[in-house]
Write a protein that holds these residues in place. Structure first.
Motif, mmCIF file in Angstrom:
data_model
loop_
_atom_site.group_PDB
_atom_site.id
_atom_site.type_symbol
_atom_site.label_atom_id
_atom_site.label_comp_id
_atom_site.label_asym_id
_atom_site.label_seq_id
_atom_site.Cartn_x
_atom_site.Cartn_y
_atom_site.Cartn_z
ATOM 1 N N GLU A 10 -4.049 -0.402 16.200
ATOM 2 C CA GLU A 10 -4.648 0.919 16.242
ATOM 3 C C GLU A 10 -3.946 1.786 17.280
ATOM 4 O O GLU A 10 -3.252 1.278 18.147
ATOM 5 C CB GLU A 10 -6.141 0.831 16.555
ATOM 6 C CG GLU A 10 -6.939 0.088 15.493
ATOM 7 C CD GLU A 10 -6.855 0.689 14.103
ATOM 8 O OE1 GLU A 10 -6.717 1.918 13.957
ATOM 9 O OE2 GLU A 10 -6.922 -0.085 13.141
ATOM 10 N N THR A 51 -8.697 9.296 14.291
ATOM 11 C CA THR A 51 -7.914 8.472 15.209
ATOM 12 C C THR A 51 -8.179 8.898 16.648
ATOM 13 O O THR A 51 -8.772 9.940 16.894
ATOM 14 C CB THR A 51 -6.402 8.615 14.929
ATOM 15 O OG1 THR A 51 -6.018 9.957 15.222
ATOM 16 C CG2 THR A 51 -6.061 8.296 13.484
ATOM 17 N N SER A 77 -7.589 -0.184 9.744
ATOM 18 C CA SER A 77 -8.630 0.325 8.853
ATOM 19 C C SER A 77 -8.080 0.860 7.538
ATOM 20 O O SER A 77 -8.771 0.832 6.531
ATOM 21 C CB SER A 77 -9.462 1.397 9.558
ATOM 22 O OG SER A 77 -8.653 2.506 9.884
ATOM 23 N N THR A 78 -6.842 1.368 7.518
ATOM 24 C CA THR A 78 -6.331 1.936 6.266
ATOM 25 C C THR A 78 -5.700 0.897 5.353
ATOM 26 O O THR A 78 -5.839 0.995 4.142
ATOM 27 C CB THR A 78 -5.296 3.055 6.520
ATOM 28 O OG1 THR A 78 -4.171 2.527 7.230
ATOM 29 C CG2 THR A 78 -5.920 4.220 7.280
ATOM 30 N N VAL A 79 -4.969 -0.078 5.921
ATOM 31 C CA VAL A 79 -4.266 -1.051 5.071
ATOM 32 C C VAL A 79 -4.425 -2.494 5.539
ATOM 33 O O VAL A 79 -3.859 -3.395 4.952
ATOM 34 C CB VAL A 79 -2.752 -0.720 4.944
ATOM 35 C CG1 VAL A 79 -2.552 0.642 4.317
ATOM 36 C CG2 VAL A 79 -2.041 -0.820 6.285
ATOM 37 N N LEU A 84 -3.459 11.023 4.767
ATOM 38 C CA LEU A 84 -3.492 10.468 6.112
ATOM 39 C C LEU A 84 -4.888 10.599 6.695
ATOM 40 O O LEU A 84 -5.624 11.531 6.386
ATOM 41 C CB LEU A 84 -2.470 11.169 7.008
ATOM 42 C CG LEU A 84 -1.026 11.073 6.546
ATOM 43 C CD1 LEU A 84 -0.107 11.792 7.526
ATOM 44 C CD2 LEU A 84 -0.590 9.639 6.355
ATOM 45 N N ASP A 85 -5.262 9.657 7.557
ATOM 46 C CA ASP A 85 -6.602 9.571 8.133
ATOM 47 C C ASP A 85 -6.628 10.236 9.503
ATOM 48 O O ASP A 85 -5.968 9.782 10.434
ATOM 49 C CB ASP A 85 -6.976 8.095 8.244
ATOM 50 C CG ASP A 85 -8.360 7.862 8.804
ATOM 51 O OD1 ASP A 85 -9.079 8.844 9.096
ATOM 52 O OD2 ASP A 85 -8.737 6.683 8.960
ATOM 53 N N SER A 106 -2.692 1.411 9.468
ATOM 54 C CA SER A 106 -3.548 0.927 10.557
ATOM 55 C C SER A 106 -4.405 -0.215 10.034
ATOM 56 O O SER A 106 -4.391 -0.508 8.831
ATOM 57 C CB SER A 106 -4.437 2.050 11.087
ATOM 58 O OG SER A 106 -5.447 2.372 10.155
ATOM 59 N N TRP A 116 0.708 0.157 13.999
ATOM 60 C CA TRP A 116 0.050 1.424 13.687
ATOM 61 C C TRP A 116 1.166 2.425 13.442
ATOM 62 O O TRP A 116 2.163 2.460 14.172
ATOM 63 C CB TRP A 116 -0.821 1.888 14.855
ATOM 64 C CG TRP A 116 -1.601 3.139 14.556
ATOM 65 C CD1 TRP A 116 -2.896 3.193 14.117
ATOM 66 C CD2 TRP A 116 -1.160 4.496 14.655
ATOM 67 N NE1 TRP A 116 -3.274 4.506 13.939
ATOM 68 C CE2 TRP A 116 -2.225 5.328 14.269
ATOM 69 C CE3 TRP A 116 0.041 5.098 15.022
ATOM 70 C CZ2 TRP A 116 -2.141 6.714 14.245
ATOM 71 C CZ3 TRP A 116 0.137 6.479 14.996
ATOM 72 C CH2 TRP A 116 -0.957 7.275 14.618
ATOM 73 N N HIS A 125 0.844 -1.191 0.000
ATOM 74 C CA HIS A 125 0.000 0.000 0.000
ATOM 75 C C HIS A 125 0.875 1.235 0.000
ATOM 76 O O HIS A 125 1.846 1.313 0.757
ATOM 77 C CB HIS A 125 -0.904 0.029 1.241
ATOM 78 C CG HIS A 125 -1.870 -1.093 1.284
ATOM 79 N ND1 HIS A 125 -3.147 -0.993 0.790
ATOM 80 C CD2 HIS A 125 -1.746 -2.363 1.745
ATOM 81 C CE1 HIS A 125 -3.766 -2.142 0.951
ATOM 82 N NE2 HIS A 125 -2.936 -2.988 1.535
ATOM 83 N N ILE A 135 0.715 5.063 0.814
ATOM 84 C CA ILE A 135 -0.096 6.078 1.453
ATOM 85 C C ILE A 135 0.578 7.420 1.228
ATOM 86 O O ILE A 135 1.673 7.666 1.719
ATOM 87 C CB ILE A 135 -0.272 5.809 2.967
ATOM 88 C CG1 ILE A 135 -1.049 4.510 3.209
ATOM 89 C CG2 ILE A 135 -1.043 6.960 3.618
ATOM 90 C CD1 ILE A 135 -0.236 3.294 3.171
#
Length: 178
Positions: free
Chosen positions: A161, A53, A68-70, A49-50, A66, A76, A42, A44
């Motif tokens: 996480e 959090t 949820s992202t990957v 960035l998300d 994380s 994390w 992945h 990013i």
């Protein structure tokens, strides 16, 4: 490399952002919604960035890697931005080991040292390129004493996480060794 062989320009999704798996990585198929997250690498991008959090007052965390992202299961990683002339709340990161790499600014990391029997506040002053290790369950806070510039750090944690347990103060039970 011949003149005819060149790297194609990155594809765009219409927003000005290039698309992972398209154009820039022509040998990889475009990711699909049904492909498992853990079946590929992945990429990013810095602007992707998300910000959804766990947060601590005075700081803003952004996830890059994380669950949820990957789809990560044991790691994390992301960025934390500490605004000028501010400090985070006192907190710890539960069972997570945390590694911090200072990118910009001169953040300070404050914790209580219990090794002499009496808790003594210790302040670690850092600069770009420095690293900090925070063991599990150790209460601490980050501060940015610079009145004009934010401090930015990259954080890696040993849990999927970002665990953040906000505390009323640094003073509490000393961390115990496992």
């Amino acid at each position: 490399m011949s003149a005819e062989h060149h790297r194609p320009a990155p594809a765009s999704d219409g927003s000005g952002q290039t698309c992972a798996g398209e154009g820039f990585h022509p040998h990889l198929p475009a990711p699909s919604d049904t492909a498992p997250l853990r079946a590929r690498l992945h990429h990013i991008r810095a602007g992707a960035l998300d910000g959804d959090t766990a947060q601590t007052g005075g700081m803003r965390r952004f996830a890059a890697i994380s669950g949820s992202t990957v789809g990560s299961e044991k790691l994390w990683m992301g960025q934390t931005h500490v605004a000028p002339a501010t400090a985070s709340s006192d907190h710890h990161h539960g069972e997570s080991e945390t590694a911090i790499h200072v990118i910009s600014g001169h953040p300070e990391f404050v914790f209580l040292d219990h090794s002499s029997g009496e808790p003594e506040e210790v302040r670690l002053r850092t600069g770009p390129g420095d690293y900090i290790f925070v063991p599990p369950f150790v209460p601490h806070r980050e501060e940015n004493p610079d009145p004009e510039h934010e401090a930015v750090v990259v954080i890696a944690r040993s849990t999927q996480e970002a665990i953040v347990v906000n505390l009323p103060s640094l003073h509490g039970e000393p961390p115990t060794a496992p």
